[in-house]
Design a protein around this motif. Structure first.
Motif, PDB file in Angstrom:
ATOM      1  N   ARG A  37      -3.630   4.055  -1.332  1.00 51.78           N
ATOM      2  CA  ARG A  37      -3.759   3.379  -2.414  1.00 51.78           C
ATOM      3  C   ARG A  37      -3.193   1.944  -2.248  1.00 51.78           C
ATOM      4  NH1 ARG A  37      -0.983   7.096  -6.056  1.00 51.78           N
ATOM      5  NH2 ARG A  37       0.967   5.767  -5.826  1.00 51.78           N
ATOM      6  N   VAL A  38      -4.060   1.091  -2.426  1.00 53.47           N
ATOM      7  CA  VAL A  38      -3.647  -0.521  -2.651  1.00 53.47           C
ATOM      8  C   VAL A  38      -2.574  -0.411  -3.937  1.00 53.47           C
ATOM      9  CG1 VAL A  38      -4.099  -2.765  -2.589  1.00 53.47           C
ATOM     10  CG2 VAL A  38      -5.133  -1.305  -1.262  1.00 53.47           C
ATOM     11  N   GLU A  39      -1.482  -0.714  -3.988  1.00 51.64           N
ATOM     12  CA  GLU A  39      -0.662  -0.763  -5.323  1.00 51.64           C
ATOM     13  C   GLU A  39      -0.428  -2.258  -5.898  1.00 51.64           C
ATOM     14  OE1 GLU A  39       0.733   1.381  -6.921  1.00 51.64           O
ATOM     15  OE2 GLU A  39       0.596   3.175  -5.492  1.00 51.64           O
ATOM     16  N   ASP A  40      -0.625  -3.075  -4.890  1.00 52.71           N
ATOM     17  CA  ASP A  40      -0.581  -4.554  -5.389  1.00 52.71           C
ATOM     18  C   ASP A  40      -0.920  -5.532  -4.288  1.00 52.71           C
ATOM     19  OD1 ASP A  40       0.005  -6.569  -7.233  1.00 52.71           O
ATOM     20  OD2 ASP A  40       2.326  -6.321  -7.369  1.00 52.71           O
ATOM     21  N   VAL A  44       0.826  -1.124  -0.013  1.00 51.64           N
ATOM     22  CA  VAL A  44       0.148   0.072   0.096  1.00 51.64           C
ATOM     23  C   VAL A  44       1.008   1.249   0.020  1.00 51.64           C
ATOM     24  CG1 VAL A  44      -1.977  -0.995   0.949  1.00 51.64           C
ATOM     25  CG2 VAL A  44      -0.224  -0.349   2.618  1.00 51.64           C
ATOM     26  N   TYR A  45       0.362   2.216  -0.705  1.00 54.29           N
ATOM     27  CA  TYR A  45       1.102   3.687  -0.403  1.00 54.29           C
ATOM     28  C   TYR A  45       0.108   4.554   0.376  1.00 54.29           C
ATOM     29  CZ  TYR A  45       3.141   8.160  -2.127  1.00 54.29           C
ATOM     30  OH  TYR A  45       3.607   9.252  -2.069  1.00 54.29           O
ATOM     31  N   LEU A  46       0.909   4.996   1.469  1.00 51.41           N
ATOM     32  CA  LEU A  46       0.181   5.929   2.438  1.00 51.41           C
ATOM     33  C   LEU A  46       0.146   7.398   1.644  1.00 51.41           C
ATOM     34  CD1 LEU A  46       0.989   4.097   5.634  1.00 51.41           C
ATOM     35  CD2 LEU A  46      -0.955   3.643   4.152  1.00 51.41           C
ATOM     36  N   ASP A  47      -0.680   8.021   1.358  1.00 48.64           N
ATOM     37  CA  ASP A  47      -0.662   9.376   0.824  1.00 48.64           C
ATOM     38  C   ASP A  47      -1.178  10.739   1.602  1.00 48.64           C
ATOM     39  OD1 ASP A  47      -0.164  11.432  -1.063  1.00 48.64           O
ATOM     40  OD2 ASP A  47      -1.139  10.336  -2.639  1.00 48.64           O
TER      41      ASP A  47
END
Length: 288
Positions: free
Chosen positions: A28-31, A18-21
């Motif tokens: 955002r779940v990347e993979d 996940v990318y914490l933004d």
């Protein structure tokens, strides 16, 4: 500016990146691999702990129905994103304010107008005093000055030369035009070497230099470089309110694949972003 961070979570029945933004108030779940219900539950816990109001997931298209069942909304797709398999963007909102979009009809009108444009005139030749070059670390300062001049707010810290150097070292390719010793236009391709895709991004031209079609030339050059590296899935995420950028992508043979609602803080506010996709292995088809 709060920089985002990528983290990987591994449990017995799933693996999640996940990318914490915090800057764009989203997770955002990347993979992911494994149990989708557990993955979504974990992602929603992160939304709560991070105090953000949008969760976005880059999902496999075979999970389309499961995501609908769990209250997610489909927003856009990218053909061939995962080594040739399609990616679907789904999101869930955690505030009514983040969900509502006052410019939706205006943005629909922009897409309609863009699709009515004639096919592009090939081979734009900028004036001779514009020199195109591949940017390297020595150009980071000049690039950051350009981005500072064009964007009041941007989703990533491109006004910081050190950040630009970091992206270059991670594989992002930058091209730009230099005029009288100043970088006046630039674009980059952010390459995912594992899944073999690239995002065309960080497109900026100083206002007084916009009449020469520089951006189309830069994007076409980046595409050539991607093809040389065996990458055929090219996509771009453009401000939905920008007629010029959406028109440029359409005229380069990109196809519209949806709109991400209140996705990032860019220019001077939070904005919807249009997703455009191109298969670089195919001849262009402007009617698609």
């Amino acid at each position: 500016m709060h920089l985002g961070k990528t983290m990987t979570l591994s449990e017995k029945n799933y693996n999640l990146t996940v990318y914490l933004d915090p800057q764009n108030k989203r997770v955002r779940v990347e993979d992911y691999l494994g149990s989708l219900p557990d993955i979504l539950e974990q992602a929603e816990k992160l939304v709560e702990s991070e105090k953000v109001d949008k969760l976005i997931i880059k999902a496999r298209k075979e999970h389309f129905t499961q995501l609908i069942e769990r209250g997610f909304s489909f927003e856009a797709s990218i053909d061939g994103f995962f080594l040739g398999s399609d990616c679907v963007f789904f999101s869930k909102f955690f505030s009514d304010e983040r969900r509502t979009s006052p410019h939706w009809l205006q943005e629909d009108g922009i897409i309609k107008s863009v699709y009515h444009l004639a096919e592009p005139a090939q081979n734009i030749t900028p004036p001779k005093d514009y020199v195109m070059k591949k940017m390297d670390e020595r150009d980071a300062e000049g690039l950051s000055e350009l981005y500072k001049a064009v964007f009041q707010i941007y989703p990533t810290p491109l006004n910081n030369p050190e950040y630009i150097v970091k992206t270059m070292r991670e594989g992002t390719i930058y091209y730009g035009f230099v005029h009288d010793g100043q970088i006046v236009s630039a674009a980059s391709a952010e390459v995912d070497s594992f899944y073999k895709n690239a995002e065309m991004t960080d497109c900026a031209t100083l206002k007084e230099h916009r009449k020469h079609g520089l951006m189309k030339v830069l994007l076409a050059r980046l595409e050539e470089e991607l093809i040389e590296n065996g990458i055929y899935c090219s996509y771009s995420i453009a401000r939905a309110l920008s007629f010029g950028m959406n028109a440029a992508l359409h005229q380069l043979g990109y196809a519209y694949r949806g709109r991400l609602v209140n996705n990032v803080f860019i220019y001077d506010k939070i904005e919807n972003m249009n997703v455009w996709v191109k298969d670089l292995a195919k001849p262009p088809n402007f009617g698609q």
